[in-house]
Design an enzyme around this catalytic site. Sequence first.
Site, PDB file in Angstrom:
ATOM      1  N   LEU A 211       0.851  -1.198   0.000  1.00 39.75           N
ATOM      2  CA  LEU A 211       0.000   0.000   0.000  1.00 39.75           C
ATOM      3  C   LEU A 211       0.886   1.246   0.000  1.00 39.75           C
ATOM      4  O   LEU A 211       2.024   1.222   0.469  1.00 39.75           O
ATOM      5  CB  LEU A 211      -0.905  -0.027   1.233  1.00 39.75           C
ATOM      6  CG  LEU A 211      -1.918  -1.185   1.227  1.00 39.75           C
ATOM      7  CD1 LEU A 211      -2.536  -1.373   2.607  1.00 39.75           C
ATOM      8  CD2 LEU A 211      -3.006  -0.953   0.180  1.00 39.75           C
TER       9      LEU A 211
ATOM     10  N   HIS B 259       1.920 -11.827   9.226  1.00 41.70           N
ATOM     11  CA  HIS B 259       3.062 -12.294   8.433  1.00 41.70           C
ATOM     12  C   HIS B 259       3.583 -13.597   9.044  1.00 41.70           C
ATOM     13  O   HIS B 259       3.769 -13.668  10.265  1.00 41.70           O
ATOM     14  CB  HIS B 259       4.165 -11.226   8.424  1.00 41.70           C
ATOM     15  CG  HIS B 259       5.362 -11.661   7.656  1.00 41.70           C
ATOM     16  ND1 HIS B 259       5.402 -11.614   6.274  1.00 41.70           N
ATOM     17  CD2 HIS B 259       6.539 -12.206   8.048  1.00 41.70           C
ATOM     18  CE1 HIS B 259       6.566 -12.101   5.864  1.00 41.70           C
ATOM     19  NE2 HIS B 259       7.268 -12.463   6.923  1.00 41.70           N
TER      20      HIS B 259
HETATM   21  C1  GRF Z   1      -0.635 -16.292   5.632  1.00 44.26           C
HETATM   22  O1  GRF Z   1       0.396 -17.173   5.963  1.00 44.26           O
HETATM   23  C2  GRF Z   1      -0.294 -14.895   6.101  1.00 44.26           C
HETATM   24  O2  GRF Z   1       0.577 -14.859   7.183  1.00 44.26           O
HETATM   25  C3  GRF Z   1       0.411 -14.315   4.892  1.00 44.26           C
HETATM   26  O3  GRF Z   1      -0.229 -14.875   3.789  1.00 44.26           O
HETATM   27  C4  GRF Z   1      -0.811 -16.119   4.136  1.00 44.26           C
HETATM   28  C5  GRF Z   1      -2.245 -16.022   3.744  1.00 44.26           C
HETATM   29  O4  GRF Z   1      -2.901 -17.258   3.818  1.00 44.26           O
HETATM   30  N1  GRF Z   1       0.379 -12.868   4.938  1.00 44.26           N
HETATM   31  P1  GRF Z   1      -4.470 -17.309   3.684  1.00 44.26           P
HETATM   32  O5  GRF Z   1      -4.838 -16.670   2.332  1.00 44.26           O
HETATM   33  O6  GRF Z   1      -5.070 -16.545   4.799  1.00 44.26           O
HETATM   34  O7  GRF Z   1      -4.840 -18.758   3.706  1.00 44.26           O
END
Ligand code: GRF
Length: 279
Positions: free
Chosen positions: A87, A103
């Site tokens: 963003l 994350h």
């Molecule tokens: C997760 O591991 C999150 O930490 C990261 O992207 C992944 C998304 O997974 N930012 P989902 O689409 O929620 O299954």
Amino acid sequence: MAVLASGRGTNLEALLEAFPPGNPWGEVVLVLSDNPEAYALRRAGSRGVEALAIPWRGRRAFEGEALALLQARRIDLVLLAGFMRLLSPGFVEAWYGRLLNIHPSLLPDYPGLNVHRRVLMAGEKETGSTVHFVDQGMDTGPIVLQGRVPILPGDTPEALERRVLFLEHRLYPQAVRLVLLGLAFPPPEEGELAPWFRALSPRQRPLYLRAYALLKAWGQEAMALGAFQGQGGEWGRGAFLAAHLLAEEHPALRRELATLPEEVRLRVEKTLARVESSP
Ligand code: GRF
């Protein structure tokens, strides 16, 4: 709340489950995706939550449309859940303190992509996930909560991803609960506590922030500086015990609550019960 997601949306699902329409603490009422094919949109749709694709035609166009929707739906908190775009500084600044991301690593270690592969290659013994306020950097920003999982012999990136996802599905709703209750916010940038927060490592800071927020919520803000210096008395001890337990269950700490003076213990127990009893 609004969730921005680009892909399969398992974290979105966990958030929809925890904050369904009508939930008195907060409800997810809008899901936006830059990817019209995102399974996340289907998940929201099948729960009757408004789900819209804003196909990516550049950052300006996306953010313009997204901002208009966030305003129109009177959104207070924006949750990034597998949202794969960066963003703009303007967007982030406008939403600072009300914009969260998750994350899959123990930040500040392993920001960016391909986390699990890199973690395994480096021979780490544990990994985890981090929920943080979004600031101008990539996967930087004040941490709200972190959770850990062990890395076991024979683990593959896929195995690790699965384990971390299970963790995330509890971590993200818990972090949102803390924000909604005023028990998590970015560190103050001014005032006598600001230098204390700056001096702490990014991993330590969230514990101190939670302890500070708890003391504030209990009307004991004046004890904060003393508590940081290890001289906060029983309120300080109660705040740090509770701050720890809000992030991670710990049988020894839970038992230690019984050793607090009654007035402090009751406040601690009430606060923990309130977070745990979220509707
Ligand atoms: C997760 O591991 C999150 O930490 C990261 O992207 C992944 C998304 O997974 N930012 P989902 O689409 O929620 O299954």
